[in-house]
Write an enzyme that holds these catalytic residues in place. Structure first.
Site, PDB file in Angstrom:
ATOM      1  N   SER A  13      29.595 -20.632   8.193  1.00  0.00           N
ATOM      2  CA  SER A  13      28.774 -19.768   9.050  1.00  0.00           C
ATOM      3  C   SER A  13      28.074 -20.597  10.116  1.00  0.00           C
ATOM      4  CB  SER A  13      27.762 -18.969   8.221  1.00  0.00           C
ATOM      5  OG  SER A  13      26.945 -19.812   7.438  1.00  0.00           O
ATOM      6  N   GLY A  72      27.741 -24.395   9.623  1.00  0.00           N
ATOM      7  CA  GLY A  72      28.250 -25.759   9.573  1.00  0.00           C
ATOM      8  C   GLY A  72      27.241 -26.799   9.156  1.00  0.00           C
ATOM      9  N   GLY A 120      23.276 -21.538   9.843  1.00  0.00           N
ATOM     10  CA  GLY A 120      23.912 -20.233   9.759  1.00  0.00           C
ATOM     11  C   GLY A 120      23.296 -19.361   8.680  1.00  0.00           C
ATOM     12  N   GLY A 143      24.707 -16.953   7.010  1.00  0.00           N
ATOM     13  CA  GLY A 143      25.610 -16.632   5.914  1.00  0.00           C
ATOM     14  C   GLY A 143      25.383 -17.478   4.678  1.00  0.00           C
ATOM     15  N   TYR A 194      14.179 -22.011   2.416  1.00  0.00           N
ATOM     16  CA  TYR A 194      12.724 -22.133   2.509  1.00  0.00           C
ATOM     17  C   TYR A 194      12.346 -22.484   3.939  1.00  0.00           C
ATOM     18  CZ  TYR A 194      12.956 -27.195   2.936  1.00  0.00           C
ATOM     19  OH  TYR A 194      13.206 -28.458   3.402  1.00  0.00           O
ATOM     20  N   TYR A 235      17.616 -29.310  -4.601  1.00  0.00           N
ATOM     21  CA  TYR A 235      17.796 -28.075  -3.828  1.00  0.00           C
ATOM     22  C   TYR A 235      19.276 -27.882  -3.529  1.00  0.00           C
ATOM     23  CZ  TYR A 235      17.156 -24.925   0.233  1.00  0.00           C
ATOM     24  OH  TYR A 235      17.202 -23.888   1.132  1.00  0.00           O
ATOM     25  N   TYR A 252      20.753 -28.503  -0.178  1.00  0.00           N
ATOM     26  CA  TYR A 252      20.900 -29.916   0.160  1.00  0.00           C
ATOM     27  C   TYR A 252      21.873 -30.534  -0.848  1.00  0.00           C
ATOM     28  CZ  TYR A 252      16.601 -29.397   2.975  1.00  0.00           C
ATOM     29  OH  TYR A 252      15.651 -29.003   3.883  1.00  0.00           O
TER      30      TYR A 252
END
Length: 545
Positions: A116, A118, A185, A187, A195, A482, A485
């Protein structure tokens, strides 16, 4: 947003003889390689517009293939010849071609990657070590803002900056609680939780998703009601691309004042940065929910000397005026030293510019221009802090930063407030009550030809050694991370729960991860939607392991 339901059988079983344009003609248009002919032939046989396919589909032989692949590779360390690229790129303009792409990828044994924006930290939305088709939503980015009902329908290919801009064109008193990077993005962002600067006031982005248009592995288009609450739970923070294809999200917009107050100030070690940051850990997660103070930590040389110091940048945003903010800080955090002179009252949309490092006077139209926003070139890791790091621990971290060649950055966001009000099982995103800070640790490869030069490898090794040094000061059992990430250093094994738990429990914790696995087994039992660190499917039921 138009919500016409599609009947997949219309598109999936049309005979090739129904069309006057032959495969040979299409092959000539696209200049395809043999490996992708089966897939493109399938697209043709299931479409009534071959010309459209030729304009929306790219293979190695097409001059637009590399530019189309490269344009939304947001981490430039993957822009190198050795990065494995798709066999075919499909850039649909409507849900019909998404449906056909899914069908043809399954039929001809291609894996599917869904891009969506990148911003995938490990490039997993546009790379793979197996033959794959990349579904790129760059042409599906419409945004429909409904001020009266405080909602917005946003297609998967829209970026956060475009969403913020679209909202600001209709009102200055509504916004969406998501991140500050304009090119992320929509998506995939909601799929990992999401967050931003409003998290203490309104929670994660996924907490504010109220409906979805979603394509399952069979090509059915579902909404919240038709998919059921289990799947709707899973895709809001559990990695939506493990379960299917998000076509659009319906978002709840949240109220903001016409003007918010922002400030930025820097403190060095010589100005008491260690003591100030130590108190920050106690104050920032517990202070008024209208205030969010992000910090960025750097090591740098003092003037023209060879001596280094630590500089901490405090970036604040307050949902109100400076007349209210200043007494609040004077009472709770006077050491920070915020004055009226450094406060600026601006529209909420302008605050996104400021937190991205641009002047507030920058025309907000820039938020819609992905090419105007600088790309990254880095490797990152994340952590969550649940106990304030003591002074001696901070000093160890500062010394470690000073060992670095100025390629490192720590970015730290306080939690608490609304994000902690939700149960950690409310959605898959589990990092809730008790989290004080979220920490992003990163090194860049600026000035290097690739991420494999000796200098780049030293930077990578330094980041991993910082990760090890932080172990006593961050969350434990599991050490939380996360999922947006994503970090392949955790491992990619998924043959057994024990293998998958090495990364899965860090992202989602045990209860949520097990529930995600159970939902995955129901909605995608053959594990078509897969990639490294996607929700796994086991041959043995989880209950028997």
């Amino acid at each position: 947003m138009k919500k016409s339901q599609l009947n997949s059988s219309v598109f999936l079983f049309v005979l090739i003889l129904s069309f006057s344009v032959s495969w040979a003609a299409l092959s000539s248009i696209l200049d395809v390689t043999p490996v992708s002919q089966d897939f493109l032939g399938c697209l043709q046989s299931n479409s009534n517009n071959v010309t459209s396919i030729s304009q929306l589909t790219f293979t190695y032989g097409n001059a637009s293939f590399l530019p189309t692949w490269q344009v939304h590779v947001q981490n430039t360390r993957f822009l190198k010849p050795s990065t494995p690229k798709p066999s075919v790129i499909v850039t649909p303009v409507d849900e019909t071609l998404v449906q056909t792409t899914l069908h043809c990828a399954k039929k001809h044994g291609y894996e599917l990657r869904i891009r969506s924006g990148g911003h995938d930290y490990e490039g997993l939305s546009y790379t793979a070590d197996v033959p794959f088709v990349m579904l790129d939503f760059t042409n599906m980015r419409s945004i429909d803002v409904d001020v009266a009902n405080r909602t917005a329908w946003v297609q998967a290919g829209a970026a956060l900056g475009a969403l913020y801009y679209a909202i600001s064109q209709k009102t200055d008193t509504l916004y969406f609680p998501a991140g500050v990077c304009p090119t992320v993005g929509v998506g995939g962002y909601m799929g990992g939780g999401g967050y931003g600067n409003l998290l203490r006031k309104y929670g994660t982005a996924a907490d504010n998703v109220i409906d979805v248009r979603f394509m399952d592995v069979k090509g059915n288009i579902l909404d919240r009601k038709s998919m059921g609450e289990d799947l709707f739970w899973a895709i809001r923070g559990g990695g939506a691309s493990s379960f299917g294809i998000v076509l659009a999200w319906k978002l709840r917009l949240v109220p903001v004042p016409e003007k918010v107050t922002v400030f930025i100030l820097n403190k060095t070690l010589e100005e008491g940065a260690t003591q100030i940051f130590h108190k920050y850990q106690y104050v920032a997660p517990t202070i008024d929910r209208n205030l969010h103070i992000r910090t960025q930590v750097f090591a740098e040389y003092i003037g023209n000397t060879t001596k280094k110091t630590i500089r901490i940048m405090f970036e604040g945003i307050y949902q109100g005026t400076s007349d209210t903010l200043l007494p609040l800080l004077d009472e709770n955090f006077p050491e920070l030293g915020v004055t009226r002179e450094i406060c600026e009252e601006i529209r909420m949309v302008q605050s996104t510019l400021v937190f991205w490092g641009l002047p507030s006077s920058t025309p907000t139209e820039i938020l819609t221009n992905r090419s105007a926003i600088a790309k990254l070139n880095n490797k990152s890791k994340s952590d969550y802090v649940r106990t304030p790091i003591p002074i001696n621990g901070l000093k160890k971290i500062w010394r470690k930063l000073m060992e670095n060649d100025q390629s490192a950055l720590l970015m730290i966001n306080p939690f608490g407030g609304r994000i902690a009000d939700y149960s950690e099982t409310a959605i898959p995103y589990p990092h809730r009550a008790g989290v004080l800070l979220q920490m992003l640790k990163t090194v860049n490869f600026n000035g290097q030809s690739s991420d494999t030069t000796p200098t780049s490898l030293r930077r990578m090794a330094w980041l991993r050694s910082l990760d090890e040094l932080l172990t006593p000061y961050v969350s434990k059992n599991p050490r939380e991370a996360y999922s947006n990430y994503n970090d392949l250093d955790f491992g990619v094994g998924s043959a057994t729960y024990e293998e998958a738990s090495l990364w899965g429990e860090r992202y989602w914790k045990r209860d949520n991860f097990k529930k995600l696995i159970q939902i995955k087994a129901k909605v995608d039992p053959l594990n078509f939607f897969r990639r490294p660190q996607s929700i796994p499917v086991f041959s043995t039921p989880l209950s028997d392991m």
